[in-house]
Design a protein around this motif. Structure first.
Motif, PDB file in Angstrom:
ATOM      1  N   ILE A   1      20.235  49.956 -26.176  1.00  0.00           N
ATOM      2  CA  ILE A   1      19.622  49.580 -27.450  1.00  0.00           C
ATOM      3  C   ILE A   1      20.479  48.523 -28.148  1.00  0.00           C
ATOM      4  O   ILE A   1      19.949  47.579 -28.750  1.00  0.00           O
ATOM      5  CB  ILE A   1      19.399  50.821 -28.332  1.00  0.00           C
ATOM      6  N   ARG A   2      21.797  48.662 -28.047  1.00  0.00           N
ATOM      7  CA  ARG A   2      22.656  47.606 -28.594  1.00  0.00           C
ATOM      8  C   ARG A   2      22.407  46.278 -27.856  1.00  0.00           C
ATOM      9  O   ARG A   2      22.359  45.209 -28.477  1.00  0.00           O
ATOM     10  CB  ARG A   2      24.143  47.995 -28.467  1.00  0.00           C
ATOM     11  N   MET A   3      22.237  46.355 -26.547  1.00  0.00           N
ATOM     12  CA  MET A   3      21.986  45.154 -25.752  1.00  0.00           C
ATOM     13  C   MET A   3      20.678  44.479 -26.154  1.00  0.00           C
ATOM     14  O   MET A   3      20.630  43.264 -26.398  1.00  0.00           O
ATOM     15  CB  MET A   3      21.932  45.519 -24.266  1.00  0.00           C
ATOM     16  N   LEU A   4      19.607  45.259 -26.256  1.00  0.00           N
ATOM     17  CA  LEU A   4      18.308  44.694 -26.636  1.00  0.00           C
ATOM     18  C   LEU A   4      18.318  44.177 -28.069  1.00  0.00           C
ATOM     19  O   LEU A   4      17.631  43.203 -28.384  1.00  0.00           O
ATOM     20  CB  LEU A   4      17.209  45.745 -26.453  1.00  0.00           C
ATOM     21  N   SER A   5      19.098  44.815 -28.924  1.00  0.00           N
ATOM     22  CA  SER A   5      19.216  44.349 -30.308  1.00  0.00           C
ATOM     23  C   SER A   5      19.915  42.995 -30.355  1.00  0.00           C
ATOM     24  O   SER A   5      19.550  42.116 -31.143  1.00  0.00           O
ATOM     25  CB  SER A   5      19.984  45.367 -31.147  1.00  0.00           C
ATOM     26  N   ALA A   6      20.923  42.811 -29.497  1.00  0.00           N
ATOM     27  CA  ALA A   6      21.611  41.522 -29.429  1.00  0.00           C
ATOM     28  C   ALA A   6      20.658  40.422 -28.966  1.00  0.00           C
ATOM     29  O   ALA A   6      20.663  39.304 -29.502  1.00  0.00           O
ATOM     30  CB  ALA A   6      22.809  41.613 -28.483  1.00  0.00           C
ATOM     31  N   ILE A   7      19.817  40.746 -27.982  1.00  0.00           N
ATOM     32  CA  ILE A   7      18.836  39.765 -27.499  1.00  0.00           C
ATOM     33  C   ILE A   7      17.831  39.444 -28.598  1.00  0.00           C
ATOM     34  O   ILE A   7      17.474  38.274 -28.818  1.00  0.00           O
ATOM     35  CB  ILE A   7      18.127  40.302 -26.244  1.00  0.00           C
ATOM     36  N   ALA A   8      17.364  40.486 -29.305  1.00  0.00           N
ATOM     37  CA  ALA A   8      16.407  40.272 -30.396  1.00  0.00           C
ATOM     38  C   ALA A   8      17.033  39.434 -31.503  1.00  0.00           C
ATOM     39  O   ALA A   8      16.345  38.612 -32.128  1.00  0.00           O
ATOM     40  CB  ALA A   8      15.944  41.624 -30.954  1.00  0.00           C
ATOM     41  N   LEU A   9      18.315  39.612 -31.716  1.00  0.00           N
ATOM     42  CA  LEU A   9      19.017  38.829 -32.740  1.00  0.00           C
ATOM     43  C   LEU A   9      18.946  37.333 -32.420  1.00  0.00           C
ATOM     44  O   LEU A   9      18.872  36.495 -33.320  1.00  0.00           O
ATOM     45  CB  LEU A   9      20.466  39.287 -32.833  1.00  0.00           C
ATOM     46  N   GLY A  10      18.955  37.023 -31.132  1.00  0.00           N
ATOM     47  CA  GLY A  10      18.827  35.625 -30.739  1.00  0.00           C
ATOM     48  C   GLY A  10      17.476  35.032 -31.093  1.00  0.00           C
ATOM     49  O   GLY A  10      17.355  33.814 -31.303  1.00  0.00           O
ATOM     50  N   ARG A  11      16.438  35.885 -31.171  1.00  0.00           N
ATOM     51  CA  ARG A  11      15.093  35.398 -31.496  1.00  0.00           C
ATOM     52  C   ARG A  11      14.863  35.313 -32.997  1.00  0.00           C
ATOM     53  O   ARG A  11      14.173  34.416 -33.466  1.00  0.00           O
ATOM     54  CB  ARG A  11      14.037  36.322 -30.866  1.00  0.00           C
ATOM     55  N   ILE A  12      15.395  36.277 -33.750  1.00  0.00           N
ATOM     56  CA  ILE A  12      15.031  36.352 -35.170  1.00  0.00           C
ATOM     57  C   ILE A  12      16.233  36.248 -36.106  1.00  0.00           C
ATOM     58  O   ILE A  12      16.070  36.320 -37.321  1.00  0.00           O
ATOM     59  CB  ILE A  12      14.273  37.663 -35.476  1.00  0.00           C
ATOM     60  N   GLY A  13      17.432  36.095 -35.559  1.00  0.00           N
ATOM     61  CA  GLY A  13      18.635  36.116 -36.381  1.00  0.00           C
ATOM     62  C   GLY A  13      18.823  34.881 -37.249  1.00  0.00           C
ATOM     63  O   GLY A  13      18.127  33.874 -37.112  1.00  0.00           O
ATOM     64  N   GLU A  14      19.795  34.987 -38.141  1.00  0.00           N
ATOM     65  CA  GLU A  14      20.166  33.901 -39.040  1.00  0.00           C
ATOM     66  C   GLU A  14      21.558  33.392 -38.648  1.00  0.00           C
ATOM     67  O   GLU A  14      22.274  34.062 -37.895  1.00  0.00           O
ATOM     68  CB  GLU A  14      20.180  34.409 -40.487  1.00  0.00           C
ATOM     69  N   PRO A  15      21.962  32.234 -39.170  1.00  0.00           N
ATOM     70  CA  PRO A  15      23.291  31.691 -38.820  1.00  0.00           C
ATOM     71  C   PRO A  15      24.429  32.684 -39.043  1.00  0.00           C
ATOM     72  O   PRO A  15      25.386  32.726 -38.260  1.00  0.00           O
ATOM     73  CB  PRO A  15      23.414  30.476 -39.742  1.00  0.00           C
ATOM     74  N   ARG A  16      24.318  33.518 -40.085  1.00  0.00           N
ATOM     75  CA  ARG A  16      25.420  34.446 -40.370  1.00  0.00           C
ATOM     76  C   ARG A  16      25.548  35.549 -39.312  1.00  0.00           C
ATOM     77  O   ARG A  16      26.566  36.247 -39.262  1.00  0.00           O
ATOM     78  CB  ARG A  16      25.258  35.066 -41.754  1.00  0.00           C
ATOM     79  N   ASP A  17      24.516  35.698 -38.470  1.00  0.00           N
ATOM     80  CA  ASP A  17      24.581  36.719 -37.427  1.00  0.00           C
ATOM     81  C   ASP A  17      25.459  36.294 -36.255  1.00  0.00           C
ATOM     82  O   ASP A  17      25.736  37.098 -35.359  1.00  0.00           O
ATOM     83  CB  ASP A  17      23.171  37.059 -36.928  1.00  0.00           C
ATOM     84  N   THR A  18      25.893  35.043 -36.251  1.00  0.00           N
ATOM     85  CA  THR A  18      26.802  34.580 -35.201  1.00  0.00           C
ATOM     86  C   THR A  18      28.070  35.422 -35.177  1.00  0.00           C
ATOM     87  O   THR A  18      28.569  35.793 -34.102  1.00  0.00           O
ATOM     88  CB  THR A  18      27.173  33.096 -35.431  1.00  0.00           C
ATOM     89  N   ALA A  19      28.572  35.769 -36.345  1.00  0.00           N
ATOM     90  CA  ALA A  19      29.790  36.590 -36.417  1.00  0.00           C
ATOM     91  C   ALA A  19      29.572  37.961 -35.787  1.00  0.00           C
ATOM     92  O   ALA A  19      30.466  38.503 -35.118  1.00  0.00           O
ATOM     93  CB  ALA A  19      30.226  36.747 -37.875  1.00  0.00           C
TER      94      ALA A  19
END
Length: 228
Positions: free
Chosen positions: A153-171
């Motif tokens: 679930i952490r892995m899939l959340s990281a992938i989803a972050l790439g689709r919907i994340g914001e610049p601050r999620d880079t950290a």
């Protein structure tokens, strides 16, 4: 019988409704599918509240054939009964139906996704939703799931972050490079590499700043892949 069932559906023969409805219960996979399809062709709005619960129950119905039945109907006919069936089903059966959410109205699919992500604690349902999640509205929930106890679930959340994340999620993605699970580190590194603002030079700078050897190693691999 197969040809007759298909033909009655093509003809829109309302008088065959009861007979076709009984054939949906058939132990013959193809016959039951053709009967379900025929009902949907005759009157989708009337048929789908009957047929969709069978889609959750029948493991012998190929998902591609089920999806074809739903896609032939208009979203107005599909959305309400599919959403209701998912909410009423056991997690295992709901998981089977979630794959057909793209046949609903987008509004219905988004509301159902939000509700399930917020209130469901079933790993299978969360997994199914994360695989296709692309609505930025769910970003706060995805950020929470990055700390989930289950590594996939952490892995899939990281992938989803790439689709919907914001610049601050880079950290946050950089923090995941030190996750205890290799696949989480790898997908976080891949997501980082695929960010629009990312370059090989920037990846090397991030790598040089890492004190954790696992973070440096996973960036070595992803940088090599990106270079190739």
């Amino acid at each position: 019988k197969l040809v007759a069932t298909a033909t009655l559906g093509h003809l829109g023969e309302v008088r065959a409704w009861d007979r076709l409805r009984s054939l949906v219960e058939s132990g013959n996979t193809l016959l039951s599918l053709l009967a379900a399809s025929a009902l949907a062709q005759i009157d989708a709005k009337r048929a789908l509240p009957i047929v969709i619960p069978h889609m959750a129950e029948r493991e012998d119905w190929p998902p591609a054939r089920v999806a074809t039945i739903l896609r032939r109907a208009v979203p107005d006919a599909v959305s309400e009964p599919l959403a209701a069936a998912i909410l009423e089903a056991t997690p295992e059966k709901a998981n089977r139906l979630l794959g057909y959410l793209d046949t609903c109205h987008l509004r219905v699919a988004d509301e159902l996704t939000h509700r399930l992500l917020k209130y469901s604690d079933d790993d299978y349902i969360i997994t199914a939703l994360l695989r296709t999640l692309d609505n930025p509205r769910e970003l706060p929930i995805v950020r929470e799931l990055l700390a989930h106890e289950r590594w996939h679930i952490r892995m899939l959340s990281a992938i989803a972050l790439g689709r919907i994340g914001e610049p601050r999620d880079t950290a946050t993605l950089i923090e995941l490079l030190s996750d205890q699970a290799w696949w989480v580190r790898y997908r976080a590194a891949q997501t980082l590499a695929n960010l629009p603002s990312m370059s090989i030079e920037r990846l090397r700078e991030i790598q040089a700043a890492q004190s954790d050897r696992y973070a440096r190693d996973i960036l070595d691999q992803v940088i090599a892949e990106e270079t190739l």
